[in-house]
Design a protein around this motif. Structure first.
Motif, PDB file in Angstrom:
ATOM      1  N   GLN A  93       0.863  -1.177   0.000  1.00  0.00           N
ATOM      2  CA  GLN A  93       0.000   0.000   0.000  1.00  0.00           C
ATOM      3  C   GLN A  93       0.906   1.235   0.000  1.00  0.00           C
ATOM      4  N   LEU A  94       0.275   2.421  -0.016  1.00  0.00           N
ATOM      5  CA  LEU A  94       0.999   3.642  -0.377  1.00  0.00           C
ATOM      6  C   LEU A  94       2.383   3.829   0.265  1.00  0.00           C
ATOM      7  N   LEU A  95       2.450   3.852   1.599  1.00  0.00           N
ATOM      8  CA  LEU A  95       3.692   4.311   2.227  1.00  0.00           C
ATOM      9  C   LEU A  95       4.836   3.315   2.004  1.00  0.00           C
ATOM     10  N   TRP A 127       4.918   1.206  -0.533  1.00  0.00           N
ATOM     11  CA  TRP A 127       5.165   1.246  -1.988  1.00  0.00           C
ATOM     12  C   TRP A 127       6.118   2.400  -2.338  1.00  0.00           C
ATOM     13  N   LEU A 128       5.934   3.548  -1.679  1.00  0.00           N
ATOM     14  CA  LEU A 128       6.840   4.683  -1.919  1.00  0.00           C
ATOM     15  C   LEU A 128       8.272   4.294  -1.546  1.00  0.00           C
ATOM     16  N   ASP A 129       8.430   3.723  -0.347  1.00  0.00           N
ATOM     17  CA  ASP A 129       9.775   3.376   0.136  1.00  0.00           C
ATOM     18  C   ASP A 129      10.434   2.294  -0.724  1.00  0.00           C
ATOM     19  N   ARG A 158       5.642  17.262  -2.831  1.00  0.00           N
ATOM     20  CA  ARG A 158       5.156  15.892  -3.098  1.00  0.00           C
ATOM     21  C   ARG A 158       3.860  15.589  -2.327  1.00  0.00           C
ATOM     22  N   PHE A 159       3.941  15.645  -1.011  1.00  0.00           N
ATOM     23  CA  PHE A 159       2.754  15.596  -0.143  1.00  0.00           C
ATOM     24  C   PHE A 159       3.201  16.023   1.250  1.00  0.00           C
ATOM     25  N   ALA A 160       2.233  16.328   2.101  1.00  0.00           N
ATOM     26  CA  ALA A 160       2.558  16.931   3.390  1.00  0.00           C
ATOM     27  C   ALA A 160       3.633  16.166   4.169  1.00  0.00           C
ATOM     28  N   PHE A 203      -5.346  -0.284  -7.161  1.00  0.00           N
ATOM     29  CA  PHE A 203      -4.098  -1.057  -7.109  1.00  0.00           C
ATOM     30  C   PHE A 203      -3.414  -0.940  -5.750  1.00  0.00           C
ATOM     31  N   LEU A 204      -3.373   0.296  -5.213  1.00  0.00           N
ATOM     32  CA  LEU A 204      -2.714   0.490  -3.910  1.00  0.00           C
ATOM     33  C   LEU A 204      -3.695   0.278  -2.746  1.00  0.00           C
ATOM     34  N   GLY A 205      -4.916  -0.126  -3.077  1.00  0.00           N
ATOM     35  CA  GLY A 205      -5.912  -0.402  -2.033  1.00  0.00           C
ATOM     36  C   GLY A 205      -6.260   0.827  -1.217  1.00  0.00           C
TER      37      GLY A 205
END
Ligand code: GUN
Ligand code: ZN
Length: 440
Positions: free
Chosen positions: A97-99, A101-103, A209-211, A304-306
């Motif tokens: 999921q997002l965080l 996936w970013l890393d 990018r985001f907060a 995709f990232l739920g």
């Protein structure tokens, strides 16, 4: 007869567009323009005339070539309101999921774009992917490296493509190799704005990018930049994933909600584009509306990232500015037809309607409006920039059969959305010129 020997060309075929901006989907039916046998006259990258072939044929100069597209459907170029240039190469990365996936995927991929030669090679690939999917305008995240912005704008400029893009700002919570500082983010973005903003059809977006990856000091700098260059864009992410939202609360306890982090620093407003907006509080919807900010709806990424299901009905009720977005590489396709197909399913899961015309509007004129570009792109109105796509409703054997059975143009369009992909994109025109031809 139109005189003059400037570069003029004529396109004949079946056309579909939406004539005007609407504030609710029920008004779309009366705004859709469908010409079974139409004519589009182009001069120097602009639309000089649009209408029925029989009415316009006299206007075509004798020497002017006529590009005839029988059995095709010609539509305005698609508008992708949120996409990441450096993430093309990590589409479809498994399991997170997002965080995480970013890393694990996004950050390591972005590292490579410090190398200008690599960024240049990938910019060519990225622009080609947009064109082969019928996307003629996009709002694009580059990386933290100015080299990545140089590479992307240079590639777009070669074909006079309308691209909004910016250098990502992030000064914390990411690997060292991707961090800038409030000061370097400001000065590097400023230099890029001075070089590229409004050069030809290119536009600059200030891109925190985001907060979670910016300190308050950096967001303040982003706000200052916006003040110094008020006609630039702002693009960022908002309320995509529950863990992300909880993290923003911890990082900015003094702010009343996630959007308030951006609003407080002067980053909301016309030409501010917020991707995702899935888990918004009522106050955040109101603030987006009151500031005339825009939302990028990213269905393939959200599935995709739920991340969750975007509430498009509520966005219409709130009279929000919404556009469609692929969000490559959290999203799984560059193709707007596939993106609309997933949006349909997102709506189905919420028991909401999503008609073919609504989908089509959001991917064309609605997207243009979200980007405050509806005065220049989004439909075939005379004087607009000539960006359009020739769709093939018979790209596969199955599609040919389905199209043959379609009841009307809305049904044909819907089946194209549900079954279509890059094979449906027969030709793409940017600035009045043919820039992509399907391989077979
Ligand atoms: N939030 C912050 N960065 C990103 C990104 O690269 N992709 C997505 N989908 N969300 C983000
Ligand atoms: Zn994104």
């Amino acid at each position: 007869m139109i005189d003059g020997s400037q570069s003029i060309s004529a396109i004949r075929g079946q056309f579909l567009d939406v004539a005007d901006i609407v504030d609710c989907p029920s008004k779309l039916e009366e705004k859709v323009r469908h010409l079974e046998d139409g004519l589009l006259l182009l001069r120097n990258g602009r639309i000089e005339w649009f209408g029925e072939w029989e009415e316009g044929r006299q206007k075509v100069p004798a020497s002017c070539p006529i590009h005839n597209y029988p059995d095709k459907l010609i539509v305005p170029g698609f508008v992708d309101t949120h996409i990441h240039f450096p993430q093309a190469e990590i589409v479809g990365a498994y399991g997170e999921q997002l965080l995480e996936w970013l890393d694990n995927y996004a950050f390591p991929a972005e590292k490579q774009y410090k190398d200008e030669a690599y960024a240049t090679k990938m910019a060519g690939f990225f622009i080609d992917q947009l064109l082969r999917n019928g996307t003629t305008t996009a709002s694009v995240f580059c990386t933290v490296h100015p080299e990545s912005v140089e590479a992307l704008f240079s590639a777009a400029e070669k074909i006079n493509m309308r691209i909004i893009a910016g250098k990502v700002m992030m000064d914390r919570n990411a690997p060292d190799y991707l961090l800038d500082t409030p000061e370097t983010a400001y000065t590097e973005s400023k230099q890029l704005i001075e070089k590229w903003h409004k050069r030809g059809r290119l536009l600059y977006a200030i891109t925190p990018r985001f907060a979670p990856t910016s300190t308050a000091e950096q967001l303040e700098m982003a706000g200052k930049l916006r003040q110094a260059f008020p006609d630039t864009y702002v693009q960022t992410h908002l309320s995509e994933n529950q863990d992300e939202i909880d993290w923003v609360k911890e990082l900015f306890p003094q702010r009343s909600n996630y959007l308030d982090v951006y609003h407080h620093h002067g980053l909301t407003g016309s030409r501010s584009i917020f991707a995702h907006c899935i888990h918004l509080q009522e106050k955040e919807w109101e603030c987006l509306h009151n500031t005339d900010s825009a939302i990028a709806f990213c269905p393939t990424s959200n599935l995709f990232l739920g991340s969750g299901l975007f509430n498009l009905s509520h966005a219409w009720d709130k009279k929000m500015n919404v556009g469609m977005a692929t969000d490559i590489g959290g999203g799984t396709s560059f193709n707007m037809l596939q993106t609309l197909s997933e949006a349909y399913k997102v709506m189905q899961l919420q028991k909401q309607n999503f008609s073919a015309y609504e989908a089509f509007y959001l991917a064309t004129l609605g997207g243009a409006k979200a980007l405050s570009l509806d005065h220049v792109i989004g439909n075939f109105s005379i004087g607009k920039e000539a960006d359009f796509v020739v769709l093939d409703p018979a790209a596969t054997v199955l599609q040919a059969k389905r199209s043959e059975k379609s009841k009307n143009v809305a049904d044909l369009l819907f089946s194209l959305i549900i079954l279509g992909d890059d094979r449906s994109i027969f030709h793409t025109y940017v600035d009045g010129r043919l820039v992509h031809k399907r391989d077979n």
